[in-house]
Design an enzyme around this catalytic site. Sequence first.
Site, PDB file in Angstrom:
ATOM      1  N   TYR A 102       0.840  -1.200   0.000  1.00 41.69           N
ATOM      2  CA  TYR A 102       0.000   0.000   0.000  1.00 41.69           C
ATOM      3  C   TYR A 102       0.877   1.252   0.000  1.00 41.69           C
ATOM      4  O   TYR A 102       0.628   2.196  -0.751  1.00 41.69           O
ATOM      5  CB  TYR A 102      -0.927  -0.005   1.221  1.00 41.69           C
TER       6      TYR A 102
ATOM      7  N   ASP B 151      -7.782  -3.704  -0.353  1.00 39.18           N
ATOM      8  CA  ASP B 151      -9.032  -3.013  -0.674  1.00 39.18           C
ATOM      9  C   ASP B 151      -8.771  -1.726  -1.452  1.00 39.18           C
ATOM     10  O   ASP B 151      -9.599  -1.306  -2.268  1.00 39.18           O
ATOM     11  CB  ASP B 151      -9.805  -2.699   0.606  1.00 39.18           C
TER      12      ASP B 151
ATOM     13  N   LYS C 276     -10.335  -8.719   6.790  1.00 34.08           N
ATOM     14  CA  LYS C 276     -10.832  -7.346   6.925  1.00 34.08           C
ATOM     15  C   LYS C 276     -11.610  -6.992   5.666  1.00 34.08           C
ATOM     16  O   LYS C 276     -11.064  -7.013   4.558  1.00 34.08           O
ATOM     17  CB  LYS C 276      -9.664  -6.372   7.081  1.00 34.08           C
TER      18      LYS C 276
END
Length: 520
Positions: free
Chosen positions: A263, A298, A370
């Site tokens: 990320y 995500d 998650k």
Amino acid sequence: MQSKLNLNHDLVTQARGYAASIARHTQQFIDGHTTVSVERAICRLLGIDGVTAAQVPLPNILVDHLVRKNMLACGAADALANAVIQSGLTPQQIAEAVADDSLDLSRMPRLDQTAQRRALAPFLAAALQRITANRQARQDFLTQHGDKEGPLLYLIVATGNIYEDITQASAAAKQGADVIAVIRTTGQSLLDYVPYGATTEGFGGTYATQENFRLMRAALDAVGEETGRYIRLCNYCSGLCMPEIAAMGALERLDVMLNDALYGILFRDINMQRTLIDQAFSRRINAFAGVIINTGEDNYLTTADAVEEAHTVLASQFLNEQLALQAGLPAQQMGLGHAFEISPEVTNGFVLELAQAQMTREIFPQAPLKYMPPTKFMTGDIFQGQVQDTLFNMVTILTGQKIHLLGMLTEAIHTPLMSDRALSIANAQYVFRTMQNLGDEISFRSGGIVETRAAEVLQKACDLLREIDRIQLFAALEQGIFANIRRSKTGGKGLEGVMAKEYVYFNPFAEAMQREGMAR
């Protein structure tokens, strides 16, 4: 777990094998290097804390001193151990002496490493005992009151003022939230130091500081005692200070930490060499402290199409799993991420979301997955938003997702109000209560949309991992394989803080935590 998707488990094994090979190759690079943030984390764990009159953190003062003296490749532990023996000072006193220019560590001869390790042993033991006690305190509370079955309701606060955050977090916990995440102030991930003390002026979030961690932990413990529930605290050990913030989180008993080098590389343009080294030590600390990590797959779907690029999410989850194992994290502490981000305009979009979530659950059966709510296609129409969030809640309960970030009907309008959070909690609780066992009643048609979609995503993820294994991770990131974003191995922020280790280098915390982890 009984499979509902008839997944090809040979393909799952292949994909996991490619990911393991990539992780091992990456780890070989990591093992030969350290960073300024890794060394500052060691300083913090040895008890160095506080700031100068100019608000410069003492761990930065000491590590910057070692950089200027060309000593950091030997490690902060090496230099501090020599100084402890020859000066009789503690690491904290040594840092203070360096700060006021009364001590030059380069003037102290290097001593035998056996003596060095003996000198640091009391400071090492103190930190490990404190973290172990925190882990035990968490477990004692859960043993006494029990842990929640089913999804954990995860809510964020982001006022910029830790005291306002505490008010909002306490209210959310009393309304039913199980995990409170304090969003960091904008830009903190790119600071190469950790601010100090309680803070009241953040933008879009609140500074991650050790004092803020302590204050919020105490507040949530008070609510937990009042309600008979353990309220988990989440923050970020990501950005340029990953291992330092992981150390602070371990010392103040955080429970969940966002932690994903990929990320940082993709969305914060942090140098890939720097952040993968930082990630390895931060995860070692997380593993020892019993902290669940949250990974950031995500976010891929905020820049890439969730239908076309779903396999990149799964491939990244395989990679994060193997990199986490290299750092000693068990599956039960891997909060692998994914998100409900298919456009509402896509025919059978809900069915495809269901397939992805069920597939992820089956491939990572022990991980506290998650699951993130819709954000990309939230328009400000609160009625439509509430429907999207309801469908998201349904996928979670049908497929056994664990860490469930609540969607906000006011997403895309403003930072959530306490009333928005209350409505979201009520929505999720309604869906979870009335559909609690519906997933057990559902099977998917052989050859149907769900089974076929899962098989396609798995095949493409396996193919992608095979290609990454061929070219290796750094080259894959340079080619923009994830999120359609290209990054250079020698570009981005923080590369100047990376250096190869000298043969005398040692990190007593990484060694001890690895030993303890293997013994558990």
